[in-house]
Scaffold this active site. Structure first.
Site, PDB file in Angstrom:
ATOM      1  N   PRO A  16       0.832  -1.205   0.000  1.00 32.10           N
ATOM      2  CG  PRO A  16       0.103  -0.947   2.193  1.00 32.10           C
ATOM      3  CD  PRO A  16       0.814  -1.903   1.295  1.00 32.10           C
ATOM      4  CB  SER A 265       8.174   2.544   9.441  1.00 30.79           C
ATOM      5  OG  SER A 265       7.491   1.781  10.412  1.00 30.79           O
ATOM      6  CE  LYS A 266       5.106   0.850   2.556  1.00 25.96           C
ATOM      7  NZ  LYS A 266       4.840   0.027   1.390  1.00 25.96           N
ATOM      8  NE  ARG A 267       8.219  -2.532  10.663  1.00 24.92           N
ATOM      9  CZ  ARG A 267       8.859  -2.431   9.506  1.00 24.92           C
ATOM     10  NH1 ARG A 267       8.416  -3.120   8.472  1.00 24.92           N
ATOM     11  NH2 ARG A 267       9.925  -1.675   9.360  1.00 24.92           N
ATOM     12  CG  ASP A 268       6.147   3.878  13.119  1.00 28.46           C
ATOM     13  OD1 ASP A 268       6.513   3.027  13.937  1.00 28.46           O
ATOM     14  OD2 ASP A 268       6.912   4.645  12.524  1.00 28.46           O
TER      15      ASP A 268
END
Ligand code: GLU
Length: 514
Positions: A16, A265-268
């Site tokens: 995404p 980041s994408k994980r945050d």
């Protein structure tokens, strides 16, 4: 002749699109519109191993939701189609060949084992950053070290090879970044990047430069993470003989986590309680393969105008106090000169603030539609004019469209509990008596507007010798159950005299006055 401004957004469909990517697309779009140029989108999918199904469609839908329009793209075509690198594969080979023929690139036949052995050797010799470069290439199996005859045989024999750029040993590579100013890098820090892989696919570096050239790109606006690649790109433009039309570079500042401790980041996102993606994304966990859902701004109730306004300010400012900008206003105000060099910290309160501003600025009729839709979802119907009145009243307490229905609940259900703090302080026999009298007179009130109801209340209280300040909070709790909320006169007006009176009577019946 002035060249037409042409910018591109060049995402790789590897997952995404992160909000940082949306910001890159936005700045490209703003510059193109501002300068009367063209905005194009190119899908960079040369790395087939990282291809994620659905990612391209996600990119398309995200930009559509944001209102970032594309003049040329894989989906609406254009004079430089195709706009997907995988479909342009046959076009790249000739440029790699041109570089070989002119001595700027070479064939390398090293096997993965040989490359590993080289790295191990360099690591053992305490070389900090083992690379295939102007020094190490001399020990490797490539067309610079092998006799020409052997190279010919290897190529004809179908031996696997890659094509590498021959980066000079001692040279300063410099370019003027529109945001950072002069960037100077010594070529000894650049490795001999692979341009063409053994499967005949170009790498990002070659395909990106060839396409930017063929697509007549004038400005490359991209994230800071690409800054280290830029000197290599400058060399490629030079060696391909395209330096005259080399685009101008602008590397955008990083987006940091809210506490400033590193890149967002994408994980945050879901960990920190806010989305990092424009739209919800249904993916798979990289390790377990389990399905995962990452939240999106759209599904969380953000309005695209608010999201875009917020993003525009993450790394840019107009140089004035104005904070609210529609897309046309952003286009008008935007300039690369005002993009900051320093990283921008993500601020989740700010994006909520923007949403509140845009939500409240909407016409009441539009807010009423959100409200009616949410209420319908709960099996409730409400007349249009009532919905409009309620929406107008509760919008000041809403951040998201869904908040309207939550704030509106008080209109559809009588209180089942009363705020105890207010009751213990403000409820007594005198107050209850005065309110009961008010309730008795309400149904015959000549004027049920907020002002009319207030006039009646004032009149009843005066007759009883009580000040309005003594009863207002108690009245609010009697009518709504809660100690705080939207304007009480408006609430009573919308509820109507009968319902308001019934609620007061219920409260008087249920609340002891001892
Ligand atoms: N495909 C690269 C990316 O995914 C584009 C970098 C560039 O704009 O040159 O970000």
């Amino acid at each position: 002749m002035e060249r037409e401004v042409r910018v591109r957004f060049a995402p790789s469909p590897t997952g995404p699109l992160h909000i940082g990517g949306v910001r890159t697309a936005l700045y490209n779009y703003l510059l193109a519109r501002k300068l009367g140029g063209k905005m194009l989108l190119r899908i960079e999918d040369t790395d087939q191993n990282r291809f994620v199904p659905g990612a391209e469609d996600y990119i398309r839908q995200s930009l559509e939701w944001c209102g970032i329009e594309l003049d040329e793209s894989p989906w609406n075509g254009g004079p430089h189609a195709p706009y997907r690198q995988s479909e342009r594969k046959p076009m790249y080979r000739q440029y790699a060949q041109q570089l070989i023929d002119s001595g700027y690139a070479y064939y390398a036949f090293d096997t993965p084992e040989e490359l590993d052995a080289m790295r191990a050797r360099l690591t053992a010799a305490k070389v900090p950053n083992p690379q295939y470069n102007s020094i190490t290439r001399a020990q490797m199996r490539n067309s610079l070290t092998l006799p020409a005859e052997e190279v010919k045989q290897l190529l004809e024999g179908g031996e696997q090879y890659v094509i590498r750029l021959k980066v000079p040993r001692k040279e300063e590579v410099r370019f003027n970044d529109l945001i950072r100013g002069w960037v100077v890098v010594h070529s000894s820090s650049i490795d001999d990047k692979v341009l063409m892989k053994s499967d005949g696919m170009p790498t990002y570096h070659l395909a990106n430069i060839v396409d930017d050239h063929l697509m007549e790109i004038t400005h490359v606006i991209r994230g800071e993470e690409w800054l280290p690649s830029a000197p290599l790109h400058v060399l490629l433009y030079r060696y391909l003989g395209w330096e005259d039309t080399m685009p101008q570079f602008a590397h955008l500042p990083l987006l940091l986590k809210p506490d400033g401790t590193g890149k967002l980041s994408k994980r945050d996102g879901d960990r920190l309680g806010f989305p990092v993606f424009p739209l919800e994304w249904h993916g798979k966990d990289a390790e377990t393969g389990e399905p995962t859902v990452s939240s999106g701004y759209r599904e969380s109730g953000y309005l695209p105008e608010a999201f875009i306004n917020f993003l525009a300010f993450l790394g840019w400012n107009p140089g004035s106090q104005q904070e609210l900008f529609t897309m046309p206003e952003l286009i008008e105000a935007f300039s690369i000169e005002r993009v900051s060099k320093s990283p921008a910290r993500f601020d989740q309160n700010k994006v909520r603030w923007y949403n509140e501003q845009y939500l409240r600025a909407k016409p009441d009729a539009e807010l009423a539609q959100y409200l009616t839709a949410s209420l319908q979802g709960q099996g409730m119907t409400v007349p249009t004019d009532t919905a409009e009145q309620i929406a107008a009243l509760v919008k000041e307490r809403a951040t998201f469209p869904a908040d309207l229905a939550r704030e509106a609940q008080l209109f559809f259900a009588r209180p089942t509990a009363y705020d105890e703090q207010v009751i213990s302080k403000k409820w007594n026999a005198q107050v209850a008596g005065a309110l009961l009298e008010f309730a008795r007179q309400l149904p015959g009130a000549p004027d049920a507007t907020p002002d009319g109801i207030k006039a009646l209340l004032t009149q009843v209280l005066e007759a009883q010798g009580i000040k309005i300040g003594q009863v207002l909070q108690a009245l609010r709790v009697a009518v709504t159950g809660a100690g705080a909320g939207p304007d009480l006169m408006h609430i009573m007006s919308i509820l109507g005299p009968q319902e308001t009176a019934a609620r007061i009577e219920q409260a008087v019946a249920q609340l002891p006055t001892a």
